[in-house]
Design a protein around this motif. Structure first.
Motif, PDB file in Angstrom:
ATOM      1  N   GLN A  60      -1.046  33.381  23.293  1.00 18.94           N
ATOM      2  CA  GLN A  60      -0.159  32.717  24.275  1.00 18.94           C
ATOM      3  C   GLN A  60      -0.250  31.201  24.145  1.00 18.94           C
TER       4      GLN A  60
ATOM      5  N   ASN B 298      -5.750  37.447  23.887  1.00 20.65           N
ATOM      6  CA  ASN B 298      -5.061  36.920  25.072  1.00 20.65           C
ATOM      7  C   ASN B 298      -3.551  37.183  25.055  1.00 20.65           C
TER       8      ASN B 298
ATOM      9  N   ALA C 179      -0.221  38.719  26.643  1.00 23.77           N
ATOM     10  CA  ALA C 179       0.134  38.846  28.057  1.00 23.77           C
ATOM     11  C   ALA C 179       0.140  40.310  28.495  1.00 23.77           C
TER      12      ALA C 179
ATOM     13  N   ASN D 247     -17.803  39.493  20.154  1.00 27.78           N
ATOM     14  CA  ASN D 247     -17.708  38.641  21.355  1.00 27.78           C
ATOM     15  C   ASN D 247     -19.062  38.491  22.040  1.00 27.78           C
TER      16      ASN D 247
ATOM     17  N   GLN E 283      -6.026  43.404  23.301  1.00 23.41           N
ATOM     18  CA  GLN E 283      -5.128  42.529  24.090  1.00 23.41           C
ATOM     19  C   GLN E 283      -5.905  41.343  24.665  1.00 23.41           C
ATOM     20  N   HIS E 284      -7.055  41.626  25.287  1.00 19.26           N
ATOM     21  CA  HIS E 284      -7.802  40.541  25.931  1.00 19.26           C
ATOM     22  C   HIS E 284      -8.418  39.608  24.902  1.00 19.26           C
ATOM     23  N   HIS E 285      -8.846  40.177  23.774  1.00 21.99           N
ATOM     24  CA  HIS E 285      -9.433  39.324  22.735  1.00 21.99           C
ATOM     25  C   HIS E 285      -8.425  38.276  22.267  1.00 21.99           C
TER      26      HIS E 285
ATOM     27  N   LYS F 115     -11.299  32.774  17.290  1.00 23.04           N
ATOM     28  CA  LYS F 115     -10.692  33.691  18.270  1.00 23.04           C
ATOM     29  C   LYS F 115      -9.325  33.131  18.654  1.00 23.04           C
TER      30      LYS F 115
ATOM     31  N   ASP G 103      -5.701  32.555  20.399  1.00 21.70           N
ATOM     32  CA  ASP G 103      -5.090  32.801  21.707  1.00 21.70           C
ATOM     33  C   ASP G 103      -3.576  32.790  21.477  1.00 21.70           C
TER      34      ASP G 103
END
Ligand code: C6P
Length: 404
Positions: A211, A80, A82, A292, A76-78, A207, A209
């Protein structure tokens, strides 16, 4: 710090020999190699944690569940996303696309258009053709140019109020072209269409994103980015995923079951029937952590140097034609040598320890466009070196002498 010696030491397979020669692994677009920290996570799982997840009150099951859900949070964080439940852990890109294509069966009619690009892998063609057979929707193709880019004027002209879905890869596996997905997503949304981006070839180098892109669905496979095979992900906007019916029925995807009626679990479990690839999911998270820690900007900059070096070297060899000359490319070099079948080149390179892919690369429409049976594809990763490219160029020159 980008320390190539240290990075290479992380990949045990890079020190093996193939046919008596040190391995040169240039088939990274097919699957990337796995570093020790990721291998150790898989070993640790089976040594210490192995249990089914989301089901047991016992300690092993709880620890395995925590590790699996932590990996989902890493994904999820990789990307981004929500929310963690917008990440569905699947068997890979192919399953992710089939899941979405299956879900739209009840949502489309013969009045809908689906737009696909001419640069797609078969995984992002065939499921949509099958969807069109089920629904009567029309599949329309965004054409490509000689340079291996998308004809964006044609795309604009194909868009209409009938366009329901657009599917494009972020990067072409056969040519390395980086597609203008920001523009594609923006224009598709202007006519009310939803967009799925196949990120299988982009994610090892870029990477994304989700969103910032405002993309509706984004899919990829772990094995292209230093993770294990048989696991990948589907990102989908919550509202869209909630609109889709489940993909497979079984354990884990239900809220209640009686013989009269079954109700389904909430996201993400609604799309995760059965026991998943638990070790694979956890290792997927570890692979993202590993990449990362090196840094995607560093990776992309170094790979661009390798691509530039290899492209210049290959252009010096008489009879070589390179396919895919987009301004923006990832580290994929597809080529042929006049009068020689790509398979013959691949076989001779293999005898000298050099792994490249030959053939149509599961992208037959691209080969048809160029009227060729296939190409030789050398695809580079951040653990490759200029010396390895020198070895490939030397081996290629020998192969040409033998075959011409
Ligand atoms: N391309 C290649 O050598 P799976 O098999 O589900 O992990 O990924 C399928 C897939 C989907 N889209 C793109 C753009 C791809 O490149 C791939 C896999 C490999 O190019 C194997 S055919």
């Amino acid at each position: 710090m980008f320390d190539l010696t240290k990075i290479r030491a992380d990949f045990p397979i890079l020190s093996r020999k193939v046919n008596g020669h040190p391995l040169v692994y240039f088939d990274n677009a097919a699957t990337s190699q796995t570093p020790t920290p990721v291998i150790e996570v898989i070993t640790d799982y089976y040594t210490r944690l192995n249990a089914n997840i989301h089901r047991g009150v016992h300690t092993l099951s709880q620890e395995a569940t925590e590790a699996y859900e932590a990996a989902r949070a890493t994904v999820q964080h990789h990307f981004n996303a929500a929310q963690a439940h917008e990440i569905i852990l699947t068997a890979g890109t192919t399953e992710s696309i089939n899941l979405i294509a299956s879900g739209y069966t009840s949502l489309l009619t013969k009045n809908d258009d689906l737009l696909i690009s001419a640069l797609e892998h078969h995984s992002n063609i065939v499921p949509w053709q099958m969807l069109c057979e089920r629904t009567g929707a029309q599949l329309k193709v965004i054409p490509m140019t000689e340079k291996g880019t998308l004809d964006m004027d044609a795309f604009t002209n194909l868009l209409s109020s009938k366009t329901a879905l657009v599917f494009v890869n972020h990067v072409s596996n056969a040519l390395g072209t980086v597609n203008p997905i920001e523009q594609i997503i923006r224009q598709a949304h202007e006519v009310g269409a939803e967009v799925l981006i196949d990120g299988a070839q982009a994610c090892p180098h870029i990477k994304p994103d989700v969103q910032a892109l405002d993309v509706d669905y984004y899919v990829t496979s772990a094995h292209k980015l230093c993770g294990p095979t048989g696991v990948g992900m589907l990102y989908g906007k919550e509202a869209l995923l909630n609109k889709l019916p489940p993909y497979q029925g079984g354990g884990e995807m239900i809220a209640t079951v009686t013989f009269e009626k079954t109700t389904y679990a909430d996201l993400p479990h609604k799309f995760e029937a059965g026991t998943p690839n638990i070790a694979g999911g956890i290792a997927f998270g570890a692979a993202l952590d590993y990449m990362n820690a090196i840094g995607f900007d560093q990776i992309a900059a170094y790979e661009a140097e390798l691509l530039d070096y290899a492209t210049k070297a290959l252009k010096q060899i008489p009879g070589v034609r390179i396919y895919g000359e987009a301004e923006e490319k990832t580290a994929v070099l597809s080529f042929n040598v006049e009068g020689i079948h790509p398979y013959d080149i691949g076989s001779i390179l293999d005898k000298m320890g050099i792994a490249v892919r030959t053939g149509h690369h599961c992208a037959q429409p691209i080969m048809d466009f160029y009227q060729i049976p296939g190409t030789v594809r050398a695809s580079f990763s951040f653990y490759n070196t200029q010396e390895e490219i020198d070895r490939m160029v030397e081996a290629l020159q020998k192969a040409i002498l033998m075959l011409q």
